[in-house]
Enzyme design. Structure first.
Site, PDB file in Angstrom:
ATOM      1  CB  THR A  12      -0.912  -0.008   1.240  1.00 13.21           C
ATOM      2  OG1 THR A  12      -1.627  -1.247   1.246  1.00 13.21           O
ATOM      3  CG2 THR A  12      -1.889   1.149   1.234  1.00 13.21           C
ATOM      4  CB  ILE A  13       3.211   2.676   2.456  1.00 16.75           C
ATOM      5  CG1 ILE A  13       2.084   2.743   3.521  1.00 16.75           C
ATOM      6  CG2 ILE A  13       4.146   3.875   2.553  1.00 16.75           C
ATOM      7  CD1 ILE A  13       1.155   3.929   3.404  1.00 16.75           C
ATOM      8  CB  CYS A 141      -1.865   7.550   8.379  1.00 18.20           C
ATOM      9  SG  CYS A 141      -2.564   6.171   9.296  1.00 18.20           S
ATOM     10  CG  ASN A 142      -4.627   8.138  12.813  1.00 16.46           C
ATOM     11  OD1 ASN A 142      -5.520   8.842  12.328  1.00 16.46           O
ATOM     12  ND2 ASN A 142      -4.731   6.817  12.917  1.00 16.46           N
ATOM     13  CG  HIS A 194      -2.833   7.548  17.821  1.00 14.33           C
ATOM     14  ND1 HIS A 194      -3.785   6.786  18.484  1.00 14.33           N
ATOM     15  CD2 HIS A 194      -2.611   6.951  16.640  1.00 14.33           C
ATOM     16  CE1 HIS A 194      -4.135   5.774  17.712  1.00 14.33           C
ATOM     17  NE2 HIS A 194      -3.444   5.842  16.589  1.00 14.33           N
ATOM     18  N   GLY A 195      -0.814  10.067  21.025  1.00 16.24           N
ATOM     19  CA  GLY A 195      -0.287  11.273  21.680  1.00 16.24           C
ATOM     20  C   GLY A 195       1.212  11.182  21.915  1.00 16.24           C
ATOM     21  CG  HIS A 220      -7.561   7.193  10.124  1.00 14.69           C
ATOM     22  ND1 HIS A 220      -7.873   5.950  10.632  1.00 14.69           N
ATOM     23  CD2 HIS A 220      -6.324   7.061   9.565  1.00 14.69           C
ATOM     24  CE1 HIS A 220      -6.864   5.112  10.396  1.00 14.69           C
ATOM     25  NE2 HIS A 220      -5.925   5.759   9.753  1.00 14.69           N
TER      26      HIS A 220
HETATM   27  P1  NAD Z   1       1.257  -3.718   3.098  1.00 17.93           P
HETATM   28  O1  NAD Z   1       0.985  -5.029   3.731  1.00 17.93           O
HETATM   29  O2  NAD Z   1       0.223  -3.146   2.181  1.00 17.93           O
HETATM   30  O3  NAD Z   1       2.620  -3.774   2.279  1.00 17.93           O
HETATM   31  C1  NAD Z   1       3.780  -4.368   2.811  1.00 17.93           C
HETATM   32  C2  NAD Z   1       4.537  -5.031   1.662  1.00 17.93           C
HETATM   33  O4  NAD Z   1       5.763  -5.561   2.168  1.00 17.93           O
HETATM   34  C3  NAD Z   1       3.786  -6.187   1.030  1.00 17.93           C
HETATM   35  O5  NAD Z   1       3.875  -6.060  -0.371  1.00 17.93           O
HETATM   36  C4  NAD Z   1       4.551  -7.411   1.522  1.00 17.93           C
HETATM   37  O6  NAD Z   1       4.504  -8.484   0.590  1.00 17.93           O
HETATM   38  C5  NAD Z   1       5.945  -6.883   1.639  1.00 17.93           C
HETATM   39  N1  NAD Z   1       6.826  -7.654   2.541  1.00 17.93           N
HETATM   40  C6  NAD Z   1       6.497  -8.635   3.418  1.00 17.93           C
HETATM   41  N2  NAD Z   1       7.611  -9.101   4.044  1.00 17.93           N
HETATM   42  C7  NAD Z   1       8.657  -8.387   3.558  1.00 17.93           C
HETATM   43  C8  NAD Z   1      10.056  -8.400   3.806  1.00 17.93           C
HETATM   44  N3  NAD Z   1      10.609  -9.234   4.697  1.00 17.93           N
HETATM   45  N4  NAD Z   1      10.828  -7.539   3.122  1.00 17.93           N
HETATM   46  C9  NAD Z   1      10.296  -6.667   2.231  1.00 17.93           C
HETATM   47  N5  NAD Z   1       8.963  -6.626   1.953  1.00 17.93           N
HETATM   48  C10 NAD Z   1       8.165  -7.474   2.600  1.00 17.93           C
HETATM   49  O7  NAD Z   1       1.585  -2.730   4.277  1.00 17.93           O
HETATM   50  P2  NAD Z   1       1.435  -1.144   4.276  1.00 17.93           P
HETATM   51  O8  NAD Z   1       0.044  -0.790   4.644  1.00 17.93           O
HETATM   52  O9  NAD Z   1       2.008  -0.599   3.039  1.00 17.93           O
HETATM   53  O10 NAD Z   1       2.315  -0.768   5.548  1.00 17.93           O
HETATM   54  C11 NAD Z   1       3.724  -0.619   5.444  1.00 17.93           C
HETATM   55  C12 NAD Z   1       4.202   0.246   6.598  1.00 17.93           C
HETATM   56  O11 NAD Z   1       3.584   1.536   6.473  1.00 17.93           O
HETATM   57  C13 NAD Z   1       3.836  -0.256   7.994  1.00 17.93           C
HETATM   58  O12 NAD Z   1       4.840   0.140   8.898  1.00 17.93           O
HETATM   59  C14 NAD Z   1       2.554   0.504   8.310  1.00 17.93           C
HETATM   60  O13 NAD Z   1       2.294   0.637   9.683  1.00 17.93           O
HETATM   61  C15 NAD Z   1       2.879   1.843   7.669  1.00 17.93           C
HETATM   62  N6  NAD Z   1       1.701   2.656   7.333  1.00 17.93           N
HETATM   63  C16 NAD Z   1       0.606   2.090   6.756  1.00 17.93           C
HETATM   64  C17 NAD Z   1      -0.499   2.880   6.483  1.00 17.93           C
HETATM   65  C18 NAD Z   1      -1.755   2.294   5.916  1.00 17.93           C
HETATM   66  O14 NAD Z   1      -2.824   2.803   6.179  1.00 17.93           O
HETATM   67  N7  NAD Z   1      -1.699   1.262   5.114  1.00 17.93           N
HETATM   68  C19 NAD Z   1      -0.469   4.239   6.762  1.00 17.93           C
HETATM   69  C20 NAD Z   1       0.699   4.809   7.282  1.00 17.93           C
HETATM   70  C21 NAD Z   1       1.778   3.989   7.581  1.00 17.93           C
END
Ligand code: NAD
Length: 340
Positions: A12-13, A141-142, A194-195, A220
């Site tokens: 996603t990110i 994000c938050n 979060h705080g 959110h």
């Molecule tokens: P996600 O599950 O969508 O993507 C993670 C990716 O990493 C997947 O493609 C997965 O296959 C891959 N992966 C798994 N094991 C791995 C490894 N050992 N090495 C490299 N890649 C690997 O997760 P996301 O939502 O993109 O979240 C990623 C980070 O961003 C997390 O720390 C999350 O907390 C943070 N984050 C997420 C959001 C959100 O809403 N999705 C918002 C802000 C921050």
């Protein structure tokens, strides 16, 4: 010399940050990693992003799927200045050892504890304090949303007390294993984490947060009550300040954007990136000043708000001479966000 960037974790990110990096004049996207073939791995290939193996990924499995692989994560790290770690929560901590051994800078995400990096990062909040640090963590994000709002309120009017109730989305749109799908789930950690996370950016901020999770995937919403130390005489000064700050989008009453469905419909109309909404979204109607008490709502698109922050964190870690405002302007111009 362009900054050479790798994305480790193309979910996603990661896929959003990859696109954002590839749009910057001063950066080059050297490659992205996947652990197994998927439609996202196919999209990386279709976009021309060299694909590398991470984790237990097997080259034979990718080749059987018709997806060419350029090497393993170790090969990618040898070619870059900085890795953006966008692997799942807590995996970044394990990856940190690889980055340190390889001598590359790294940007982590908010799913990691703050100790993973030399500093937590928010572009409007603490760019200068992060400049030159090799390991940065873009807060969640938050936390990013609250830190951006703090960057508007704290220097202008001071904050004596701030309470935020976070109404959190249950899952991202593509996730099917999280919930609830019918319920409101209080977070019993009081106050919520979060705080303290915001205080990794604003150490003195008197903020307390609580959270509930609700059955939506869009965004959110934060319900804010802030006691200002030196309040302006009129709320219009606060609206003007938010409007004048990059990465804020305010809806006027005549726009009839009544809630998050209309906000995301606007994002689809606008069509930036993945139809993302990378700004904090405020409603003018949803902001009121009563003496020193400020009330406002803000909506946070969890999938994309940290994307411009990752781009700025790359510059903070790699470009000694840059400034926060210059980086924010360059990032936002390249992404097609409104210049404040
Ligand atoms: P996600 O599950 O969508 O993507 C993670 C990716 O990493 C997947 O493609 C997965 O296959 C891959 N992966 C798994 N094991 C791995 C490894 N050992 N090495 C490299 N890649 C690997 O997760 P996301 O939502 O993109 O979240 C990623 C980070 O961003 C997390 O720390 C999350 O907390 C943070 N984050 C997420 C959001 C959100 O809403 N999705 C918002 C802000 C921050």
């Amino acid at each position: 010399m362009k900054i050479r960037v790798a994305i480790n974790g193309f979910g996603t990110i990661g896929k959003r940050v990859a696109d954002a990096v590839s749009k910057q004049d001063d950066m080059v996207l050297v490659g992205v990693t996947k652990t197994r073939p998927s439609f996202e791995a196919r999209r990386a290939v279709e976009k021309g992003y060299p694909l590398y193996l991470a984790g237990a990924g097997s080259k034979a499995e990718f080749e059987a799927a018709g997806l060419p692989v350029a090497g393993r994560l170790e090969d990618l790290m040898a070619q870059v200045d900085v890795v953006v770690d966008s692997s799942p929560d807590k995996v970044g901590k394990e990856n940190a050892k690889l980055y340190r051994n390889a001598g590359v800078r790294a940007i982590f995400q908010g799913g990691e504890k703050s100790e993973v990096a030399d500093a937590s990062f928010n572009a409007l909040g603490n760019f200068d304090a992060c400049r030159g640090k090799r390991y940065l963590r873009v807060v969640s994000c938050n936390t990013t949303g609250i830190a951006r709002a703090a960057s508007v309120l704290v220097p202008r009017w001071g904050v004596d007390h701030w309470e935020v109730t976070l109404v959190r989305r249950a899952s991202d749109p593509a996730e099917t294993k999280r919930g609830p799908i019918n319920g409101i789930m209080p977070t019993f950690q009081l106050p919520s984490h979060h705080g303290p996370d915001v205080r990794t950016i604003y150490p003195e901020l008197p903020i307390a947060t609580t959270a509930v999770v609700v059955p939506t995937t869009l965004m959110h919403v934060h319900v804010n009550h802030v006691r200002l130390r030196r309040p302006p005489s009129d709320a219009s000064a606060i609206v003007t300040a938010f409007r004048a700050t990059p990465r804020f989008h305010l809806f006027a009453p005549w726009e009839h954007a009544e809630g998050t469905p209309q906000v995301m419909e606007y994002a689809r109309d606008r069509g930036i990136g993945f139809n993302d909404m990378m700004e904090n979204v405020l409603w003018e109607e949803g902001l009121r000043l009563d003496g020193s008490d400020l009330y406002f709502f803000q909506a946070i698109h969890q999938e994309s708000i940290v994307v411009p922050e990752n781009v700025d964190a790359i510059r903070a870690a790699c470009l000694e001479g840059t400034t926060g405002p210059a980086s924010i302007a360059a990032t936002d111009r390249a992404l097609g966000l409104r210049a404040a």
